[in-house]
Design a protein around this motif. Structure first.
Motif, short mmCIF file in Angstrom:
data_model
loop_
_atom_site.label_atom_id
_atom_site.label_comp_id
_atom_site.label_asym_id
_atom_site.label_seq_id
_atom_site.Cartn_x
_atom_site.Cartn_y
_atom_site.Cartn_z
N LEU A 19 0.84 -1.20 0.00
CA LEU A 19 0.00 0.00 0.00
C LEU A 19 0.87 1.25 0.00
O LEU A 19 0.64 2.20 -0.76
CB LEU A 19 -0.90 -0.03 1.23
CG LEU A 19 -2.06 0.94 1.32
CD1 LEU A 19 -3.04 0.73 0.18
CD2 LEU A 19 -2.76 0.78 2.66
N HIS A 20 1.91 1.26 0.84
CA HIS A 20 2.83 2.41 0.94
C HIS A 20 3.56 2.62 -0.38
O HIS A 20 3.70 3.76 -0.85
CB HIS A 20 3.81 2.16 2.09
CG HIS A 20 4.49 3.39 2.57
ND1 HIS A 20 5.64 3.87 1.99
CD2 HIS A 20 4.19 4.24 3.57
CE1 HIS A 20 6.02 4.95 2.62
NE2 HIS A 20 5.16 5.21 3.59
N LEU A 53 -7.01 -4.64 3.15
CA LEU A 53 -6.48 -3.37 3.61
C LEU A 53 -6.46 -2.39 2.45
O LEU A 53 -5.79 -2.62 1.44
CB LEU A 53 -5.06 -3.55 4.16
CG LEU A 53 -4.42 -2.33 4.78
CD1 LEU A 53 -5.12 -1.97 6.10
CD2 LEU A 53 -2.93 -2.57 5.03
N VAL A 54 -7.23 -1.30 2.57
CA VAL A 54 -7.30 -0.30 1.50
C VAL A 54 -6.84 1.07 1.97
O VAL A 54 -6.75 2.01 1.18
CB VAL A 54 -8.71 -0.20 0.88
CG1 VAL A 54 -9.09 -1.51 0.20
CG2 VAL A 54 -9.75 0.21 1.91
N VAL A 73 -2.29 6.82 3.67
CA VAL A 73 -2.27 6.24 2.32
C VAL A 73 -3.55 5.44 2.08
O VAL A 73 -4.07 4.79 2.98
CB VAL A 73 -1.01 5.36 2.13
CG1 VAL A 73 -0.98 4.18 3.06
CG2 VAL A 73 -0.85 4.93 0.69
N VAL A 74 -4.05 5.56 0.85
CA VAL A 74 -5.25 4.82 0.42
C VAL A 74 -4.92 4.16 -0.92
O VAL A 74 -4.26 4.77 -1.78
CB VAL A 74 -6.46 5.77 0.27
CG1 VAL A 74 -7.67 5.05 -0.32
CG2 VAL A 74 -6.82 6.40 1.61
N ALA A 75 -5.36 2.94 -1.08
CA ALA A 75 -5.15 2.21 -2.33
C ALA A 75 -5.70 3.02 -3.50
O ALA A 75 -6.77 3.63 -3.39
CB ALA A 75 -5.81 0.84 -2.26
N GLY A 76 -4.99 2.99 -4.62
CA GLY A 76 -5.41 3.76 -5.79
C GLY A 76 -6.83 3.46 -6.23
O GLY A 76 -7.58 4.36 -6.62
N ARG A 79 -9.37 5.55 -3.94
CA ARG A 79 -9.19 6.98 -3.67
C ARG A 79 -10.41 7.77 -4.11
O ARG A 79 -11.21 7.34 -4.92
CB ARG A 79 -7.95 7.49 -4.39
CG ARG A 79 -6.70 6.92 -3.76
CD ARG A 79 -5.44 7.52 -4.32
NE ARG A 79 -4.31 6.75 -3.80
CZ ARG A 79 -3.22 6.49 -4.46
NH1 ARG A 79 -3.06 6.96 -5.68
NH2 ARG A 79 -2.27 5.77 -3.92
N ARG A 80 -10.53 8.95 -3.51
CA ARG A 80 -11.60 9.91 -3.80
C ARG A 80 -12.97 9.39 -3.36
O ARG A 80 -14.00 9.76 -3.91
CB ARG A 80 -11.61 10.31 -5.26
CG ARG A 80 -10.26 10.80 -5.75
CD ARG A 80 -10.37 12.05 -6.57
NE ARG A 80 -9.10 12.51 -7.06
CZ ARG A 80 -8.21 13.22 -6.37
NH1 ARG A 80 -8.44 13.51 -5.12
NH2 ARG A 80 -7.08 13.62 -6.91
N LEU A 81 -12.96 8.54 -2.34
CA LEU A 81 -14.20 8.01 -1.77
C LEU A 81 -14.38 8.44 -0.32
O LEU A 81 -15.29 7.97 0.35
CB LEU A 81 -14.21 6.48 -1.86
CG LEU A 81 -14.10 5.87 -3.25
CD1 LEU A 81 -13.94 4.36 -3.17
CD2 LEU A 81 -15.31 6.26 -4.09
N GLY A 82 -13.48 9.28 0.18
CA GLY A 82 -13.56 9.74 1.57
C GLY A 82 -12.84 8.85 2.56
O GLY A 82 -12.91 9.10 3.77
N ILE A 83 -12.14 7.84 2.08
CA ILE A 83 -11.47 6.91 2.99
C ILE A 83 -10.32 7.59 3.72
O ILE A 83 -10.14 7.40 4.93
CB ILE A 83 -10.99 5.66 2.22
CG1 ILE A 83 -12.21 4.90 1.70
CG2 ILE A 83 -10.11 4.78 3.11
CD1 ILE A 83 -11.87 3.78 0.72
#
Length: 131
Positions: A19-20, A53-54, A73-76, A79-83
């Motif tokens: 993820l990193h 893990l996202v 960090v958020v998985a690609g 992203r853009r879902l507010g996580i």
């Protein structure tokens, strides 16, 4: 889509390393995140979707009033879902519960909107020495 957030959740080092690497655009490494967070952190937040893990954020602290957000960090694909904002919100709740008075973050200019608008941080003056 249901995302769950877990404070001090269990995770696999390989999953956080992957993820990193994706989030910070570098080759996967072999960091022992479990040892790192248990040694230096107030806690961390894991975001999961269907058990995967996202998202991840580390919350280090000084043992008193100051906590610091690191490695958000958020998985690609998520992203853009507010996580990311959800990760930071849970980190802030838990730091407050631990009686921290301040939650700090530093970031690159392109993340200002995320940290200021989505997460509620306020701009401050800070200093940095490159070591």
């Amino acid at each position: 889509m249901t995302i769950t957030y877990e404070w001090r959740g269990g995770f696999d080092n390989a999953a956080v390393n992957a993820l990193h690497a994706e989030g910070f655009n570098h080759q996967p490494s072999d960091v022992n995140w479990l040892t790192r967070v248990h040694r230096h952190s107030l806690g961390w937040v894991c975001a999961r979707h269907d058990g995967d893990l996202v998202g991840f954020v580390n919350v280090v602290w000084d043992g008193g009033a100051h906590a610091f957000i690191l490695d958000t960090v958020v998985a690609g694909s998520h992203r853009r879902l507010g996580i990311g904002a959800g990760l930071v919100a849970e980190a802030a709740r838990q730091a407050r519960t631990a009686k921290c008075e301040w939650l700090h973050v530093d970031f690159e200019d392109d993340l200002q909107s995320f940290y200021f608008d989505a997460c509620g941080f306020k701009p401050t003056t800070a200093g940095l020495i490159a070591l």
